[in-house]
Design a protein around this motif. Structure first.
Motif: not given
Length: 452
Positions: A14-22, A47-51
């Motif tokens: 995300t534009r805020f850095g990586p994370g995990s979808v809840l 603003d989301l892209s899959l890793i």
């Protein structure tokens, strides 16, 4: 950044850095950012892209998100994570006690509303205040206090459109994915809550859940699948179903579970496998099913080692914009809450945030449930210049802790931010969040050489 379709457990950038979808939302997804553990942030689809996952195995399960410490440690790392969240106008769970103006008074009131060991009757309480008085933040503080005292909490914000008390199943669909408690914070919280109860002895729940057959049947089914080593293969689908998702019908999921058992053992099992919708089809029983669901899972939470269940419902006032038929269904649910909670000796507490109606400080409809369940009303004062100043003082102290600063608080900086809000078209409901974001931005500007 290219938008992406995501689901619970996906790793995303995300534009805020990586994370995990809840969980996915209508606008994007609730994401647990790596740099802000314990503080879900809604990120828009654009603003989301899959890793890419390390493996393309179809057996990948949702990632468990570790629960953060309950209080901010004295180290600068936790304080910096909190400041990162405040830059977005989000008050992270771990800093709520430090940031909330009047927290000690609120905590004392919350403790009085929670079920006690000697008196476990379910209770509804009300938080009321005008627009911009901080109701949503207060509800977050109620949940944080409840978690710290040993309860499971979950929350929902109704909007009168796709999330309304006129549609109990839709409310549960939004409610259950937010469940959290000590050692309970994952992408599949309701399934994990069931598993914790099962680990403590599920058979003892048969009598306790006799009045809540849908909850009881699902608990027994999950216990059977675990015993047959078929749970992991179906975990995501079961979580979606028991949280009122619409990916499966009960018949389809039942057929899938039986097929999974047969593949594992080569024959049908005589174990109890009967997955149930928490809300039935008949329109006239849905409100009762909703209340039974809350009561039943309060007992499951207690069996899982928690003191009970705390539910917060925000933005109740929007329900008055519904059509007459939908408003009647809201009234059915209110009646069901009065009937179910006023007699149940179950460790459940419900907090509803309202705006006063017809010249009253509280809401007459919600007052009915509060009175019937011996609850209480907490009146929030309107934010004043002194309130803003105190909030700024608390943020400044956290900021100094984060960056090792020793400067004294400057009230003029707070006043300067207030003046920028006075000169702009800021809605009352977003006043406090706007103040937080702009005040932290001003601190960043003022201290930029020190915090770079």
């Amino acid at each position: 950044m290219a938008s992406a379709e995501v689901s619970a457990g996906d790793r995303v950038d995300t534009r805020f850095g990586p994370g995990s979808v809840l969980r996915a939302t209508n606008a994007g997804a609730m994401v647990m950012l790596d740099k802000l553990p314990g503080t879900p942030v809604e990120v828009l689809s654009a603003d989301l892209s899959l890793i890419a996952a390390a493996s393309n195995s179809p057996e990948r399960r949702p990632e468990r998100v570790p629960r953060p410490a309950r209080a901010i440690p004295h180290g600068a790392g936790a304080a910096r994570r909190s400041i990162e969240a405040l830059r977005f106008g989000v008050v992270p769970n771990e800093s709520i006690p430090e940031i909330t103006v009047g927290y000690d008074e609120l905590k004392g009131w919350v403790e009085e509303q929670l079920p006690h060991v000697h008196k476990e009757g379910a209770r509804v309480s009300e938080v009321c205040g005008s627009f911009g008085s901080g109701k949503s933040h207060t509800m977050a503080a109620i949940r944080e206090t409840s978690v710290s005292l040993g309860y499971v909490t979950c929350h929902v914000e109704v909007n009168g459109v796709d999330v309304s008390l006129s549609d109990p199943e839709g409310v549960l669909r939004q409610l259950w994915p937010t469940a959290r408690g000590t050692e309970l914070e994952s992408a599949i919280p309701l399934l994990d809550l069931n598993l914790q109860a099962i680990a403590n002895g599920s058979y003892a729940m048969n009598t306790a859940l006799a009045d809540y057959p849908r909850v009881a049947s699902n608990l027994k089914t999950i216990a059977s699948l675990k015993r047959l080593n078929c749970l992991d293969d179906n975990a995501e689908d079961i979580e979606d179903f028991v949280t009122c998702g619409d990916a499966f019908t009960a018949t389809d999921l039942q057929r899938q579970l039986y097929a999974s058992i047969k593949r594992r053992d080569g024959h049908w099992s005589t174990d109890h496998v009967a997955i149930k919708r928490l809300i039935g089809q008949p329109l006239n029983t849905r409100s009762r099913d909703f209340v039974d669901c809350l009561l039943g899972y309060a007992l499951v939470a207690r069996r899982a080692g928690f003191k009970g269940l705390v539910v917060t419902i925000d933005e109740f006032e929007v329900e008055y914009s519904l059509t007459q038929p939908k408003m009647e269904r809201v009234e059915w649910l209110i009646d069901a809450l009065v009937a179910g909670l006023s007699k149940a000796e179950v460790p459940l507490a419900v907090f509803i945030a309202t705006v006063g109606q017809e010249g009253q400080s509280s809401d007459a409809t919600v007052d009915t449930i509060v009175s019937a369940t011996s609850g209480s009303i907490y009146d929030l004062p309107q934010w004043t210049r002194e309130s803003m100043k105190e909030l700024a003082r608390r943020i400044h102290a956290l900021y100094c802790s984060a960056y090792g600063l020793s400067d004294a608080f400057d009230a003029q900086m707070s006043r300067q931010v207030e003046r920028t809000l006075d000169g702009n078209d800021v809605e009352a409901s977003g006043l406090v969040r706007a103040f937080i974001k702009r005040y932290v931005a001003m601190l960043d500007l003022h201290y930029s050489p020190a915090v770079a």
